[in-house]
Enzyme design. Structure first.
Site, PDB file in Angstrom:
ATOM      1  N   ASP A 480      54.754  64.737  22.115  1.00 43.32           N
ATOM      2  CA  ASP A 480      56.182  64.450  21.987  1.00 43.32           C
ATOM      3  C   ASP A 480      56.538  63.141  22.703  1.00 43.32           C
ATOM      4  OD1 ASP A 480      58.823  64.902  21.352  1.00 43.32           O
ATOM      5  OD2 ASP A 480      58.890  66.918  22.193  1.00 43.32           O
ATOM      6  N   ASP A 550      64.195  67.667  14.338  1.00 45.74           N
ATOM      7  CA  ASP A 550      64.611  68.866  15.064  1.00 45.74           C
ATOM      8  C   ASP A 550      65.577  69.685  14.233  1.00 45.74           C
ATOM      9  OD1 ASP A 550      63.122  68.648  17.326  1.00 45.74           O
ATOM     10  OD2 ASP A 550      64.659  67.615  18.498  1.00 45.74           O
TER      11      ASP A 550
HETATM   12  C1  DGJ Z   1      61.728  67.655  21.155  1.00 44.81           C
HETATM   13  C2  DGJ Z   1      60.975  68.231  19.996  1.00 44.81           C
HETATM   14  O1  DGJ Z   1      61.429  67.656  18.811  1.00 44.81           O
HETATM   15  C3  DGJ Z   1      61.125  69.744  19.981  1.00 44.81           C
HETATM   16  O2  DGJ Z   1      60.453  70.259  18.884  1.00 44.81           O
HETATM   17  C4  DGJ Z   1      60.598  70.296  21.256  1.00 44.81           C
HETATM   18  O3  DGJ Z   1      59.218  70.097  21.352  1.00 44.81           O
HETATM   19  C5  DGJ Z   1      61.306  69.665  22.440  1.00 44.81           C
HETATM   20  N1  DGJ Z   1      61.242  68.236  22.398  1.00 44.81           N
HETATM   21  C6  DGJ Z   1      60.720  70.142  23.740  1.00 44.81           C
HETATM   22  O4  DGJ Z   1      61.260  69.502  24.821  1.00 44.81           O
END
Ligand code: DGJ
Length: 751
Positions: A480, A550
């Site tokens: 991430d 997301d």
């Molecule tokens: C952002 C990501 O897009 C989510 O799927 C998740 O992993 C969060 N970060 C976790 O902090």
């Protein structure tokens, strides 16, 4: 396929069965771009395509009677200051402050295959027959700088991959202030520009605008390519070009840092496209003997509409950009705990989730954020890549083995480029943060960016994460990156090299990816950045799939996945089914629709299965059975056609058709239900006209099927009964069609 050099006319002709690209060495030794488009037959001389008209106020750039002026010339790789007032591809500042340079032809090589770009992601070949590469060497005598323009023409595809290298051969250093990956000039401006723009939770919306005189383009300055806002892509399509027909030129940058993709139309109706690292905040000092390599730009031409262009990108990126063990493999169906638990979990809860996941047929359990350091919220812990044993007493090694015993593979979330000030890493190494001295260091999600321009920082992070990978049974990593970059400055670089920070940062990230993917070749990497904020070809070279957004609401995902498919194949698009009401929008959509939309991607679940009813668990089981049956078709063996655009109407439609056209999977999804509505015909594409297909679909849990020939399905379409959409949930309802040829068809296709 051939790259031909006509010595007498000084013309290079790059041509295969699809495209032609013509470059001419002009009388002054500079290069001009004569033609780019549909394949034309070769001939000895194309110099009559040079456009030379005497115009008032032109600056003649040759000390001879020729009327050659750079302002009206379609230059191959323009520089500023010798009579061309449009945006240049290259600017180098010399020791005396001059930015004037004149690069003239010296030599060239033509070789089979495609050399790698050092330290940078790029498309590649597996055998020398797949492509040919032309490299043209130009030289600026005053600064003693060499410029190498590289062009790779792929054998079976209308693809030309380009980059440039700048080598300083003189004693005095030069400062590269701008170095584009490609520049192309067209006569005329009869184009519309297609871009993929958006924001967090609505990434890569398709935007189209007509070209006008002047500049138009997209730029990413956030340090994560264009972030959620822009993608390193633009296409020029003719105004009449649709998804299915018409001419289009695509430009895609294999890069994850700051970029510029720009068109410039001159009042003389010439269109220049530039693509490369954004010159904003960029400057690269080049000492004697050093070389700077630009990222690669991949140009695709198609006369089969936007779908035609996308299918070429899909084929190339799926098979000759993605690499390694997972490239051609079906992706494991996963359960990710993030939206199910957020930070609130312990070992027993995770094991319970995994057992439930096993029951429905999930293959991989992914532990997301919150397993390390003191990470019980997003204020702390980033950088402390060791297990929080209060939450997980068995440690990551123990937990991974327990998950394996349940019968699932185990995956782990990391955010390696980041640091919280409340972390052991920061307390030990406050200097690891990328920040400008004496200035406030802006934070975002309470975190800061590590200085990945420094080898020791990259090494430190590498050692921590490699240890966990070595000691545990990890099959998947979600990498991430949850903030954009601010106040970029590296304390270990001199004042004259601060313009290099953003690019050096990317080189550091790429080097860590390269190390980890080589040391752990069977681990599946998925990149992520606050959802889909770093969805670019550079990342996909290392991580063959990326979390797309997301926003997991099925209706929003129709738009996001539709736009993403403009360049990226479905095997790269991370897509999950999540709970309702949706956590981002509070919207409730049918479970069938959530499953159907997510199946056109890597597929997984992101919820607590314990919250589902027995009936819903049954639906989930059936979705997983269907996906296991269809995933080879969807992810590795098909052409994808966008059929109905969510940006234009109430319905989204798309279809994956297998390479041999014997199988297909199609989705029709509506936004809002309509009362007393008009007829709806779902016209498919890509099928074999003379083949009879059995079409199977489910309405209200009952399976139906019928047969029809490909021509009928494509031209008359499937009559969709509004009642069926109502039975599927009304608002946000979907119909999922599976097609199977009654008798096999045989079509053979290359990679
Ligand atoms: C952002 C990501 O897009 C989510 O799927 C998740 O992993 C969060 N970060 C976790 O902090």
């Amino acid at each position: 396929m051939a790259i031909i050099f006509h010595e007498r006319s000084g013309i290079f002709h790059l041509t295969n069965d699809h495209v032609s690209y013509l470059i001419r060495i002009m009388e002054n030794g500079q290069l001009e771009n004569l033609y780019y488009g549909k394949k034309i037959r070769d001939r000895e001389d194309f110099s009559h395509l040079h456009d030379e008209t005497a115009r008032p106020h032109l600056c003649v750039s040759l000390p001879d009677p020729s009327m050659l002026s750079m302002q009206y010339t379609r230059q191959e790789y323009p520089v500023y200051g010798t009579g061309d007032y449009r945006t240049p591809a290259l600017t180098i500042r010399q020791e005396n402050g001059s930015r004037i340079s004149v690069f003239t032809y010296e030599s060239h090589t033509i070789q089979r295959g495609k050399p790698a770009l050092e330290g940078l992601p790029a498309t590649y070949t597996e055998s020398d027959d797949e492509a040919e590469t032309l490299e043209i060497r130009l030289f600026d005598k005053v600064s003693s700088t060499a410029l190498i323009l590289s062009y790779t023409l792929f054998e079976d595809l209308p693809v030309i991959a380009r980059h440039a290298r700048i080598c300083q051969e003189g004693d005095a250093p030069v400062l590269i202030e701008r170095a584009m990956s490609c520049s192309v000039e067209f006569l005329g401006s009869d184009f519309e520009m297609v871009q993929l723009s958006g924001a967090w939770a609505r990434e890569r919306y398709v935007r189209v605008r007509p070209l006008e005189i002047g500049l138009q383009g997209v730029q990413g300055l956030a340090g994560t390519c264009g972030g959620a806002e822009e993608n390193p892509f633009l296409a020029l399509k003719r105004p009449h070009t649709t998804e299915h027909q018409g001419e289009v030129y695509g430009f895609s940058l294999v890069y994850s840092g700051n970029f510029l993709a720009q068109t410039e139309v001159s009042p003389f109706d010439m269109t220049r496209v530039l693509m490369g690292i954004s010159p904003e905040s960029f400057a690269w000092k080049l000492e004697k003997g050093e070389t700077f390599t630009t990222p690669e730009a991949v140009m695709v031409w198609s006369d089969r509409g936007l779908n035609g262009m996308s299918q070429v990108y899909h084929r190339l990126y799926r098979r000759r950009l993605a690499r390694g063990y997972w490239r051609d493999r079906e992706r494991p169906i996963l359960l990710n705990n993030w939206e199910g638990t957020y930070f609130d979990f312990n070992e027993e809860k995770l094991l319970q989730m995994a057992r439930k996941a096993k029951e429905v047929g999930v293959e991989l359990f992914v532990l997301d954020d919150g397993w390390f350091g003191e990470r019980n919220d997003d204020f702390r812990g980033l950088g402390d890549w060791f297990c929080n044993t209060d939450k997980i007493p068995s440690g990551i090694g123990g937990l991974s083995r327990k998950i394996n015993e349940i019968g699932l593979k185990f995956g782990l979330w990391v955010e390696l480029e980041m640091i919280n000030m409340d972390s052991d890493l920061y307390r030990a190494h406050p200097d690891f943060v990328l920040r400008t001295p004496d200035r406030y260091a802006s934070h975002s999600r309470h975190q800061h960016v590590l200085d990945f321009t420094r080898q020791e920082v990259v090494d430190h992070i590498h050692d921590m994460i490699a240890k966990i990978l070595r000691e545990s049974e990890i099959s998947y990593i979600k990498w991430d990156m949850n903030r954009y970059m601010t106040e970029p400055f590296s304390a270990h670089l001199g004042a004259d090299r601060q313009g290099e920070v953003m690019h050096r940062y990317m080189l550091g990230v790429y080097s860590l990816y390269e190390r980890l993917t080589s040391e752990f070749p069977q681990v599946l990497f998925e990149s992520c950045a606050s959802g889909g904020a770093r969805f670019d070809p550079g990342m996909l070279y290392y991580a063959p799939q990326a979390w797309c957004s997301d926003d997991t609401d099925a209706n929003e995902r129709c738009k996001i996945q539709y736009g993403t498919s403009m360049v990226y194949p479905l095997s790269m698009i991370g897509s999950h089914v999540s709970a309702v009401p949706n956590h981002q929008l509070s919207r409730t959509t049918p479970l069938e629709t959530r499953g159907a939309v997510a199946m056109f991607g890597t597929f997984g679940y992101e919820l607590d299965l314990d919250t589902l009813s027995p009936g819903e668990m049954e639906t989930v089981k059936n979705q997983i059975i269907r996906m296991k049956k269809l995933r080879r078709l969807i992810q590795t063996d098909s052409d994808f056609y966008r059929l109905l655009s969510p940006f234009e109407g109430n319905e989204t439609g798309w279809i994956c058709v297998s390479g041999d056209k014997s199988r297909a999977a199609a989705l029709l999804c509506q936004r809002l239900n309509k009362v007393n509505a008009s007829w709806l015909r779902f016209k498919l594409a890509g099928l074999e006209e003379n083949t009879s297909y059995r079409v199977t679909f489910e309405v209200g849990g009952i399976t139906r099927s019928f047969t029809a020939f490909g021509d009928e399905l494509m031209y008359a379409g499937i009559p969709v009964e509004r009642e069926d959409l109502l039975r599927q949930g009304g608002d946000f309802a979907a119909l999922f069609y599976e097609l199977e040829a009654d008798q096999g068809v045989s079509m053979i296709r290359g990679f």
